[in-house]
Every structure is written in C-alpha cells, then in structure tokens.
Design a protein around this motif. Structure first.
Motif, short mmCIF file in Angstrom:
data_model
loop_
_atom_site.label_atom_id
_atom_site.label_comp_id
_atom_site.label_asym_id
_atom_site.label_seq_id
_atom_site.Cartn_x
_atom_site.Cartn_y
_atom_site.Cartn_z
N ARG A 1 1.02 -1.17 0.08
CA ARG A 1 -0.01 0.02 -0.11
C ARG A 1 0.90 1.17 -0.03
O ARG A 1 0.62 2.40 -0.77
CB ARG A 1 -0.98 -0.14 1.24
CG ARG A 1 -2.04 -1.15 1.00
CD ARG A 1 -2.88 -1.22 2.17
NE ARG A 1 -4.01 -2.28 2.15
CZ ARG A 1 -3.78 -3.36 3.03
NH1 ARG A 1 -3.03 -3.16 4.24
NH2 ARG A 1 -4.90 -4.17 3.10
N GLY A 2 1.85 1.26 0.87
CA GLY A 2 3.04 2.52 0.88
C GLY A 2 3.52 2.42 -0.62
O GLY A 2 3.92 3.64 -0.87
N LEU A 3 3.59 1.43 -1.45
CA LEU A 3 4.26 1.56 -2.62
C LEU A 3 3.07 2.12 -3.70
O LEU A 3 3.51 2.29 -4.89
CB LEU A 3 4.99 0.39 -3.10
CG LEU A 3 6.13 -0.11 -2.39
CD1 LEU A 3 6.55 -1.56 -2.81
CD2 LEU A 3 7.34 0.91 -2.72
N GLY A 4 2.07 2.32 -3.27
CA GLY A 4 0.79 2.37 -4.10
C GLY A 4 0.53 1.43 -5.03
O GLY A 4 -0.16 1.61 -6.02
N VAL A 5 0.55 0.24 -4.61
CA VAL A 5 0.09 -1.13 -5.37
C VAL A 5 -1.16 -1.46 -5.01
O VAL A 5 -1.22 -1.32 -4.12
CB VAL A 5 1.23 -2.10 -5.14
CG1 VAL A 5 0.78 -3.53 -5.76
CG2 VAL A 5 2.57 -1.96 -5.44
N LYS A 6 -1.92 -1.92 -5.93
CA LYS A 6 -3.33 -2.13 -5.78
C LYS A 6 -3.25 -3.64 -5.23
O LYS A 6 -2.40 -4.50 -5.68
CB LYS A 6 -4.25 -2.12 -6.84
CG LYS A 6 -4.41 -0.65 -7.57
CD LYS A 6 -5.18 -0.80 -8.62
CE LYS A 6 -5.06 0.65 -9.05
NZ LYS A 6 -6.23 0.75 -10.51
N VAL A 7 -4.03 -3.99 -3.97
CA VAL A 7 -4.07 -5.39 -3.37
C VAL A 7 -5.36 -5.90 -3.37
O VAL A 7 -6.46 -5.34 -3.38
CB VAL A 7 -3.67 -5.29 -2.14
CG1 VAL A 7 -1.92 -5.03 -2.05
CG2 VAL A 7 -4.25 -4.25 -1.10
N GLY A 8 -5.74 -6.93 -3.60
CA GLY A 8 -6.71 -7.98 -3.62
C GLY A 8 -6.68 -9.30 -3.10
O GLY A 8 -5.57 -9.98 -2.76
N VAL A 9 -7.88 -9.83 -3.08
CA VAL A 9 -8.07 -11.25 -2.28
C VAL A 9 -8.99 -12.14 -3.59
O VAL A 9 -9.95 -11.69 -4.09
CB VAL A 9 -8.74 -11.23 -1.11
CG1 VAL A 9 -8.81 -12.97 -0.64
CG2 VAL A 9 -7.91 -10.61 0.01
N VAL A 10 -8.15 -13.49 -3.61
CA VAL A 10 -9.08 -14.47 -4.70
C VAL A 10 -9.13 -15.29 -3.98
O VAL A 10 -8.02 -16.10 -3.61
CB VAL A 10 -8.56 -14.41 -6.12
CG1 VAL A 10 -8.65 -13.12 -6.77
CG2 VAL A 10 -6.89 -14.86 -5.92
N THR A 11 -10.25 -16.04 -3.55
CA THR A 11 -10.61 -17.10 -2.75
C THR A 11 -11.59 -18.09 -3.32
O THR A 11 -12.62 -17.54 -3.61
CB THR A 11 -10.69 -16.54 -1.26
OG1 THR A 11 -10.98 -17.81 -0.51
CG2 THR A 11 -11.92 -15.68 -1.12
N ASN A 12 -11.41 -19.41 -3.34
CA ASN A 12 -12.28 -20.46 -3.46
C ASN A 12 -12.96 -20.51 -2.13
O ASN A 12 -12.22 -20.73 -0.93
CB ASN A 12 -11.74 -21.82 -3.74
CG ASN A 12 -11.04 -21.64 -5.31
OD1 ASN A 12 -11.30 -20.87 -6.10
ND2 ASN A 12 -10.28 -22.74 -5.68
N GLN A 13 -14.19 -20.66 -2.23
CA GLN A 13 -15.04 -20.78 -1.00
C GLN A 13 -16.24 -21.85 -1.15
O GLN A 13 -17.31 -21.60 -1.22
CB GLN A 13 -15.73 -19.42 -0.37
CG GLN A 13 -14.60 -18.74 0.22
CD GLN A 13 -13.76 -19.14 1.35
OE1 GLN A 13 -14.61 -19.66 2.32
NE2 GLN A 13 -12.40 -18.84 1.37
N SER A 14 -15.68 -23.24 -1.49
CA SER A 14 -16.85 -24.04 -1.76
C SER A 14 -17.63 -24.34 -0.63
O SER A 14 -18.72 -25.18 -0.86
CB SER A 14 -16.08 -25.38 -2.16
OG SER A 14 -15.09 -26.06 -1.18
N GLY A 15 -17.38 -24.09 0.53
CA GLY A 15 -18.30 -24.10 1.67
C GLY A 15 -19.68 -23.76 1.43
O GLY A 15 -20.73 -24.14 1.99
N ILE A 16 -19.85 -22.73 0.31
CA ILE A 16 -21.13 -21.96 0.05
C ILE A 16 -21.88 -23.21 -0.71
O ILE A 16 -22.83 -23.50 -0.52
CB ILE A 16 -20.94 -20.66 -0.61
CG1 ILE A 16 -20.08 -19.73 0.32
CG2 ILE A 16 -22.15 -20.38 -1.14
CD1 ILE A 16 -19.64 -18.48 -0.40
N ALA A 17 -21.38 -23.55 -1.61
CA ALA A 17 -21.88 -24.51 -2.61
C ALA A 17 -22.24 -25.85 -1.71
O ALA A 17 -23.21 -26.48 -2.00
CB ALA A 17 -20.91 -25.15 -3.48
N ARG A 18 -21.35 -26.24 -0.89
CA ARG A 18 -21.60 -27.48 0.13
C ARG A 18 -22.63 -27.35 0.83
O ARG A 18 -23.08 -28.26 1.72
CB ARG A 18 -20.28 -27.89 0.55
CG ARG A 18 -19.14 -28.30 -0.27
CD ARG A 18 -17.91 -28.55 0.41
NE ARG A 18 -16.76 -28.44 -0.48
CZ ARG A 18 -15.88 -29.41 -0.82
NH1 ARG A 18 -16.68 -30.61 -0.70
NH2 ARG A 18 -15.15 -29.25 -1.71
N GLY A 19 -23.13 -25.95 1.10
CA GLY A 19 -24.22 -25.81 2.26
C GLY A 19 -23.61 -25.60 3.45
O GLY A 19 -24.33 -25.71 4.53
#
Length: 179
Positions: free
Chosen positions: A45-63
């Motif tokens: 963030r101090g360098l001005g770089v954009k940051v993000g999260v990409v995550t598999n959350q199969s618990g949603i599909a599994r109920g």
C-alpha cells in the motif's frame, strides 16, 4: 537487475496465505492473520500497489457456509489487515465446472478487470499449486508461499517460491519501489 516488470497489483489467496486456515470458517472471531501478512500489505500500500483477495469458498456450494458468513469473515480480514481494492470469491464446488474456481483463471481475470490493470501486470501469491496455476492460466505472475499442507510437487513446479508473504513481496519488489 530483473527484466520482469514489477506488478501494478498483487492478489492474495485468503486461507493459509493471509490468514490461518480454519476449514469452512464462518466465524469472524476465528480469523488470525498469518505472520508477515500485515507488514507485507502495508509495504504494498505504501508503494501505491493495488491489493486484492481471490479465494475459493466451496463451503457455500456445499451448504456449510452462507455467503453472508463468508462476507463477515472477509470484513474481519479487512479489520485486521486493512482495506483491499478487490475481493473475488468463488462460491462454487469442485464439480461445478465454473470459470472462476482456481486453478481456472476467472478470479484473477475479474480482479484485474475491476482494478483496471492488465493481467500481465498482476501477481498472485498463494500457498498451494492451484494458486500458481490460476496465475499462469491468466497470464499473471505466480508466487508460491508453501505451508505444511503444500505438496512437494507443487513446490517443485512453481517458478517462484518464497518463505513468507513478506518474502514474496520482497521478491516482487526487490528495489523496494513500485514502477
């Protein structure tokens, strides 16, 4: 000096990369940051770089989890580690054959589009082979940060390996400054 351009955005896997993995976690109180995650994100963030999260959350599909529970956990991650410029969540299960579930490139491509960054200027940091495979499938740069669950063949197959999230960021930005 490296000829690889420094990324304009760095995406992270969530579980076992930014926070300790609690299988199918729907409890914000169970969120514990991984060592060096906060300092690495602060540096980006101090360098001005954009940051993000990409995550598999199969618990949603599994109920096993609701999207609301996943969102609550993600809000807690932000409370502990600061704001992210994008969150990309795959709610599908392994059998759903979606385009977003890692190792498919969909989450990374969506994050790059939302951030307004060419995918070639994106780096993906994760703890298992599918994170690096998704990066490569998208045309992004992948850095593996192994944990005890990372398979030896995943480490062997990775082009770039770091010992921690902070070391991954140092690998991506060896001069300390974003370009």
């Amino acid at each position: 000096m490296s000829t690889i351009p420094e990324p304009a955005a760095v995406l992270f896997d969530r579980d076992d990369t930014l926070i300790e993995n609690v299988p199918y976690n729907g409890d914000p109180d169970a969120v514990v940051p991984m060592p060096t995650a906060a300092s690495a994100l602060e540096r980006l963030r101090g360098l001005g770089v954009k940051v993000g999260v990409v995550t598999n959350q199969s618990g949603i599909a599994r109920g096993l989890l609701s999207r609301e529970q996943v969102d609550a956990v993600n809000r807690r991650v932000e409370e502990l580690l600061g704001p992210f410029d994008t969150w990309q969540v795959c709610p599908h299960g392994p059998a759903d054959a979606c385009a977003c579930r890692k190792p498919s490139p969909g989450l990374i491509e969506s994050a790059a589009a939302e951030l307004g960054v060419d995918v070639e200027r994106v780096a993906m940091v994760g703890d298992i082979g599918i994170d690096v495979e998704a990066a490569e499938a998208a045309g992004a740069r992948g850095v593996l940060v192994p944990t005890p669950v990372t398979l030896p063949e995943e480490v062997a197959a990775a082009r770039e390996v770091a010992g921690s999230v902070a070391e991954a960021v140092a690998l991506l930005f060896p001069g300390g400054e974003a370009r």
